[in-house]
Design a protein around this motif. Structure first.
Motif, PDB file in Angstrom:
ATOM      1  N   ASP A  43       3.580 -37.548  11.733  1.00  0.00           N
ATOM      2  CA  ASP A  43       2.719 -38.152  12.734  1.00  0.00           C
ATOM      3  C   ASP A  43       1.645 -37.465  13.904  1.00  0.00           C
ATOM      4  N   ALA A  44       2.565 -36.569  14.103  1.00  0.00           N
ATOM      5  CA  ALA A  44       1.717 -35.409  15.170  1.00  0.00           C
ATOM      6  C   ALA A  44       0.687 -34.543  14.676  1.00  0.00           C
ATOM      7  N   ARG A  50      -5.496 -36.578   7.609  1.00  0.00           N
ATOM      8  CA  ARG A  50      -6.564 -36.678   7.050  1.00  0.00           C
ATOM      9  C   ARG A  50      -6.064 -35.746   5.636  1.00  0.00           C
ATOM     10  N   THR A  51      -5.127 -35.468   5.410  1.00  0.00           N
ATOM     11  CA  THR A  51      -4.773 -34.912   4.309  1.00  0.00           C
ATOM     12  C   THR A  51      -4.462 -36.000   2.808  1.00  0.00           C
ATOM     13  N   ILE A  52      -3.241 -36.789   3.741  1.00  0.00           N
ATOM     14  CA  ILE A  52      -3.182 -37.392   3.084  1.00  0.00           C
ATOM     15  C   ILE A  52      -4.207 -38.993   3.056  1.00  0.00           C
ATOM     16  N   ALA A  53      -5.074 -39.335   3.718  1.00  0.00           N
ATOM     17  CA  ALA A  53      -6.093 -40.288   3.877  1.00  0.00           C
ATOM     18  C   ALA A  53      -7.723 -40.031   3.221  1.00  0.00           C
ATOM     19  N   GLU A  54      -7.568 -38.624   2.559  1.00  0.00           N
ATOM     20  CA  GLU A  54      -8.435 -38.376   2.185  1.00  0.00           C
ATOM     21  C   GLU A  54      -8.453 -37.732   0.070  1.00  0.00           C
ATOM     22  N   GLU A  55      -6.374 -37.476   0.148  1.00  0.00           N
ATOM     23  CA  GLU A  55      -6.381 -36.447  -0.994  1.00  0.00           C
ATOM     24  C   GLU A  55      -5.967 -37.439  -1.729  1.00  0.00           C
ATOM     25  N   ILE A  56      -4.499 -39.100  -0.843  1.00  0.00           N
ATOM     26  CA  ILE A  56      -3.888 -39.345  -1.283  1.00  0.00           C
ATOM     27  C   ILE A  56      -3.759 -40.479  -1.817  1.00  0.00           C
ATOM     28  N   CYS A  57      -4.066 -41.564  -0.696  1.00  0.00           N
ATOM     29  CA  CYS A  57      -4.128 -42.607  -1.073  1.00  0.00           C
ATOM     30  C   CYS A  57      -4.319 -43.019   0.775  1.00  0.00           C
ATOM     31  N   ALA A  58      -6.148 -43.073   0.903  1.00  0.00           N
ATOM     32  CA  ALA A  58      -6.295 -43.755   2.544  1.00  0.00           C
ATOM     33  C   ALA A  58      -6.072 -44.703   2.794  1.00  0.00           C
ATOM     34  N   GLU A  59      -5.527 -45.787   2.100  1.00  0.00           N
ATOM     35  CA  GLU A  59      -4.647 -47.220   2.320  1.00  0.00           C
ATOM     36  C   GLU A  59      -2.980 -47.035   3.171  1.00  0.00           C
ATOM     37  N   ALA A  60      -2.860 -45.739   2.761  1.00  0.00           N
ATOM     38  CA  ALA A  60      -1.271 -44.828   3.281  1.00  0.00           C
ATOM     39  C   ALA A  60      -1.384 -44.450   5.110  1.00  0.00           C
ATOM     40  N   ILE A  61      -2.847 -44.605   5.753  1.00  0.00           N
ATOM     41  CA  ILE A  61      -3.485 -44.321   6.722  1.00  0.00           C
ATOM     42  C   ILE A  61      -3.960 -46.184   7.839  1.00  0.00           C
ATOM     43  N   ASP A  62      -3.058 -46.395   8.007  1.00  0.00           N
ATOM     44  CA  ASP A  62      -3.431 -47.120   9.339  1.00  0.00           C
ATOM     45  C   ASP A  62      -4.919 -47.445   9.621  1.00  0.00           C
ATOM     46  N   CYS A  63      -5.116 -48.567  10.279  1.00  0.00           N
ATOM     47  CA  CYS A  63      -6.748 -48.885  10.923  1.00  0.00           C
ATOM     48  C   CYS A  63      -6.395 -48.077  12.982  1.00  0.00           C
ATOM     49  N   HIS A  64      -5.288 -47.514  12.898  1.00  0.00           N
ATOM     50  CA  HIS A  64      -4.599 -46.843  13.727  1.00  0.00           C
ATOM     51  C   HIS A  64      -4.345 -45.790  13.743  1.00  0.00           C
ATOM     52  N   ARG A  66      -1.794 -44.689  12.062  1.00  0.00           N
ATOM     53  CA  ARG A  66      -0.785 -44.125  11.278  1.00  0.00           C
ATOM     54  C   ARG A  66      -0.638 -44.598  10.421  1.00  0.00           C
ATOM     55  N   ILE A  67       0.849 -43.736   9.636  1.00  0.00           N
ATOM     56  CA  ILE A  67       1.236 -43.717   8.318  1.00  0.00           C
ATOM     57  C   ILE A  67       1.761 -45.478   8.133  1.00  0.00           C
TER      58      ILE A  67
END
Length: 195
Positions: A43-44, A50-64, A66-67
């Motif tokens: 979370d920090a 960024r790795t989650i959003a770009e390499e795993i699943c963009a939907e796993a990061i919300d518009c704020h 948060r994971i």
């Protein structure tokens, strides 16, 4: 302050390692919880998100920013490549945080982890206590605790399944049986006496 001895309490999901660690805390020992700290560090960390959003699943990061842990779990459990990307992003942060925490401890301390060898933490501990339970019991426990289906639990068990080769095994490994009939406290007390 000199760091004390560090023992890993490991075991797959539903094995009961958290129960063992709660007992150790009640006995006055410090326990580093890898899952809890990993979530806080994720979370920090802008880099991990960024790795989650770009390499795993963009939907796993919300518009704020948060994971969304449900979306992340759905993306990585069942996809070994995505799980490896996530683990690689998180493990280094956790190991660094653990070593910083350990430096503040004196005497005996414990680290709770489900993925001791995959994370490389086996190289940082003095001894390993592996909590084991039959798979059917583990599945039942996790279904009751987390409200997951049997298939979801088995997917998580499989994602954590790892058998290190003989050269990788920690030389000081002890086993704690948590099969709903073997008492835990005498096993823990016996291991502590041997230290």
């Amino acid at each position: 302050m000199a760091a004390g001895r560090l023992i890993a309490v490991c075991g797959g999901i539903g094995s009961g390692k958290s129960v063992v660690c709660r007992i150790l805390r009640c006995m006055g020992y410090s326990v580093y919880d890898c899952d809890t700290r990993a979530k806080q560090l994720m979370d920090a960390s802008d880099g991990i998100r960024r790795t989650i959003a770009e390499e795993i699943c963009a939907e796993a990061i919300d518009c704020h920013g948060r994971i969304d842990r449900s979306a992340l779990a759905a993306a990585v459990f069942g996809d070994a490549t995505k799980l490896e990307i996530l683990n690689r992003a998180v493990h280094g942060c956790v190991a660094e945080d653990l070593m910083s925490w350990r430096d503040g401890q004196c005497g005996l301390a414990f680290v709770e982890t489900a993925i001791l060898y995959q994370s490389g933490l086996h190289r940082l501990v003095d001894e390993v206590w592996e909590v084991v339970a039959p798979e059917a019991i583990r599945v039942r426990r996790v279904m009751l605790r987390n409200g997951l289906s049997e298939a979801q639990v088995l997917e998580r068990i499989e994602a954590q399944r790892y058998r290190p080769d003989a050269a990788e095994l920690h030389p000081y490994t002890k086993e704690i049986v948590n099969d709903d009939s073997s008492a835990l406290l005498p096993q823990i007390e016996g291991l502590l006496r041997k230290l």
